[in-house]
Design a protein around this motif. Sequence first.
Motif, PDB file in Angstrom:
ATOM      1  N   SER A  70      19.275  76.781 -66.537  1.00  0.00           N
ATOM      2  CA  SER A  70      20.022  75.667 -67.095  1.00  0.00           C
ATOM      3  C   SER A  70      19.627  74.587 -66.271  1.00  0.00           C
ATOM      4  CB  SER A  70      21.391  76.188 -67.205  1.00  0.00           C
ATOM      5  OG  SER A  70      22.272  74.874 -67.041  1.00  0.00           O
ATOM      6  N   GLY A  71      19.363  73.337 -67.100  1.00  0.00           N
ATOM      7  CA  GLY A  71      19.104  72.214 -66.496  1.00  0.00           C
ATOM      8  C   GLY A  71      20.232  71.787 -65.576  1.00  0.00           C
ATOM      9  N   ILE A  72      21.407  72.051 -65.999  1.00  0.00           N
ATOM     10  CA  ILE A  72      22.738  71.513 -65.331  1.00  0.00           C
ATOM     11  C   ILE A  72      22.599  72.346 -63.945  1.00  0.00           C
ATOM     12  CG2 ILE A  72      25.143  71.513 -64.765  1.00  0.00           C
ATOM     13  CD1 ILE A  72      24.159  69.326 -66.902  1.00  0.00           C
ATOM     14  N   ILE A 132      15.470  64.243 -67.777  1.00  0.00           N
ATOM     15  CA  ILE A 132      15.509  65.180 -66.661  1.00  0.00           C
ATOM     16  C   ILE A 132      15.280  66.486 -66.956  1.00  0.00           C
ATOM     17  CG2 ILE A 132      16.729  65.971 -64.688  1.00  0.00           C
ATOM     18  CD1 ILE A 132      18.078  63.269 -64.633  1.00  0.00           C
ATOM     19  N   PHE A 133      15.886  67.034 -68.160  1.00  0.00           N
ATOM     20  CA  PHE A 133      15.660  68.196 -68.540  1.00  0.00           C
ATOM     21  C   PHE A 133      14.160  68.447 -68.986  1.00  0.00           C
ATOM     22  CE2 PHE A 133      20.452  68.289 -69.639  1.00  0.00           C
ATOM     23  CZ  PHE A 133      20.943  68.786 -68.176  1.00  0.00           C
ATOM     24  N   THR A 134      13.675  67.551 -69.783  1.00  0.00           N
ATOM     25  CA  THR A 134      12.184  67.764 -70.027  1.00  0.00           C
ATOM     26  C   THR A 134      11.473  67.772 -68.915  1.00  0.00           C
ATOM     27  OG1 THR A 134      12.991  66.465 -72.087  1.00  0.00           O
ATOM     28  CG2 THR A 134      10.535  66.642 -71.539  1.00  0.00           C
ATOM     29  N   PHE A 187      14.578  62.707 -61.004  1.00  0.00           N
ATOM     30  CA  PHE A 187      16.013  62.776 -60.446  1.00  0.00           C
ATOM     31  C   PHE A 187      16.518  61.428 -60.038  1.00  0.00           C
ATOM     32  CE2 PHE A 187      14.503  67.088 -59.959  1.00  0.00           C
ATOM     33  CZ  PHE A 187      15.602  67.887 -60.785  1.00  0.00           C
ATOM     34  N   SER A 188      15.723  60.294 -60.063  1.00  0.00           N
ATOM     35  CA  SER A 188      16.319  59.162 -59.580  1.00  0.00           C
ATOM     36  C   SER A 188      17.444  58.542 -60.669  1.00  0.00           C
ATOM     37  CB  SER A 188      15.259  58.058 -59.365  1.00  0.00           C
ATOM     38  OG  SER A 188      14.379  57.982 -60.614  1.00  0.00           O
ATOM     39  N   ARG A 189      17.078  59.156 -61.956  1.00  0.00           N
ATOM     40  CA  ARG A 189      18.015  58.484 -62.859  1.00  0.00           C
ATOM     41  C   ARG A 189      19.500  58.861 -62.744  1.00  0.00           C
ATOM     42  NH1 ARG A 189      15.157  57.568 -68.212  1.00  0.00           N
ATOM     43  NH2 ARG A 189      12.992  57.744 -67.823  1.00  0.00           N
ATOM     44  N   LEU A 190      19.785  60.125 -62.012  1.00  0.00           N
ATOM     45  CA  LEU A 190      21.106  60.423 -61.807  1.00  0.00           C
ATOM     46  C   LEU A 190      21.612  59.279 -60.937  1.00  0.00           C
ATOM     47  CD1 LEU A 190      20.870  64.260 -61.564  1.00  0.00           C
ATOM     48  CD2 LEU A 190      21.686  62.999 -63.270  1.00  0.00           C
ATOM     49  N   ILE A 191      20.730  58.913 -59.824  1.00  0.00           N
ATOM     50  CA  ILE A 191      21.468  58.035 -58.936  1.00  0.00           C
ATOM     51  C   ILE A 191      21.527  56.791 -59.363  1.00  0.00           C
ATOM     52  CG2 ILE A 191      20.606  56.903 -56.659  1.00  0.00           C
ATOM     53  CD1 ILE A 191      19.171  59.412 -56.079  1.00  0.00           C
ATOM     54  N   ILE A 192      20.593  56.150 -60.151  1.00  0.00           N
ATOM     55  CA  ILE A 192      20.578  54.919 -60.968  1.00  0.00           C
ATOM     56  C   ILE A 192      21.763  54.797 -61.810  1.00  0.00           C
ATOM     57  CG2 ILE A 192      19.416  53.464 -62.658  1.00  0.00           C
ATOM     58  CD1 ILE A 192      16.706  54.461 -61.488  1.00  0.00           C
ATOM     59  N   TYR A 193      22.054  55.896 -62.644  1.00  0.00           N
ATOM     60  CA  TYR A 193      23.169  55.901 -63.498  1.00  0.00           C
ATOM     61  C   TYR A 193      24.642  56.205 -63.000  1.00  0.00           C
ATOM     62  CZ  TYR A 193      19.624  55.226 -67.012  1.00  0.00           C
ATOM     63  OH  TYR A 193      18.636  54.709 -67.605  1.00  0.00           O
ATOM     64  N   ILE A 203      19.874  70.900 -61.579  1.00  0.00           N
ATOM     65  CA  ILE A 203      20.393  69.705 -61.012  1.00  0.00           C
ATOM     66  C   ILE A 203      21.661  69.939 -60.107  1.00  0.00           C
ATOM     67  CG2 ILE A 203      21.529  67.504 -61.516  1.00  0.00           C
ATOM     68  CD1 ILE A 203      20.167  67.665 -64.364  1.00  0.00           C
ATOM     69  N   LYS A 204      22.610  70.685 -60.146  1.00  0.00           N
ATOM     70  CA  LYS A 204      23.349  71.052 -59.281  1.00  0.00           C
ATOM     71  C   LYS A 204      23.085  71.752 -57.959  1.00  0.00           C
ATOM     72  CE  LYS A 204      27.207  71.641 -61.984  1.00  0.00           C
ATOM     73  NZ  LYS A 204      28.558  72.573 -62.559  1.00  0.00           N
ATOM     74  N   ASP A 205      21.779  72.528 -57.901  1.00  0.00           N
ATOM     75  CA  ASP A 205      21.091  72.824 -56.989  1.00  0.00           C
ATOM     76  C   ASP A 205      20.570  72.029 -56.093  1.00  0.00           C
ATOM     77  OD1 ASP A 205      21.922  75.833 -57.325  1.00  0.00           O
ATOM     78  OD2 ASP A 205      19.923  76.381 -58.018  1.00  0.00           O
TER      79      ASP A 205
END
Length: 85
Positions: free
Chosen positions: A45-47, A16-18, A73-79, A50-52
């Motif tokens: 910052s990547g975090i 995601i950061f990449t 960003f679907s990776r966050l949901i998947i995991y 993502i928070k925003d």
Amino acid sequence: NTARGGAVIGNAFKSIFTRIQRSGVQDALREIGVESRNVDGSFRSGIAVIKDYARAYDGLTDAQRASTSEQGFSRLIIYGLWWQI
């Protein structure tokens, strides 16, 4: 809690950061009001990005959710990490 191990979660964030640094992803985020760069042009910052995005998520249309999910960003949901950040 998530059933995923630390390495899997770490790789998801790394991916995601990449992706956040890609111009297409930056454009998609900007369209929903999430900036990936600071005023001086440096990357946030990547975090923080993502928070925003997490804060903006509930207000997105289905099309916006689909578009940004395709960007990575679907990776966050998947995991199962979405609401843990």
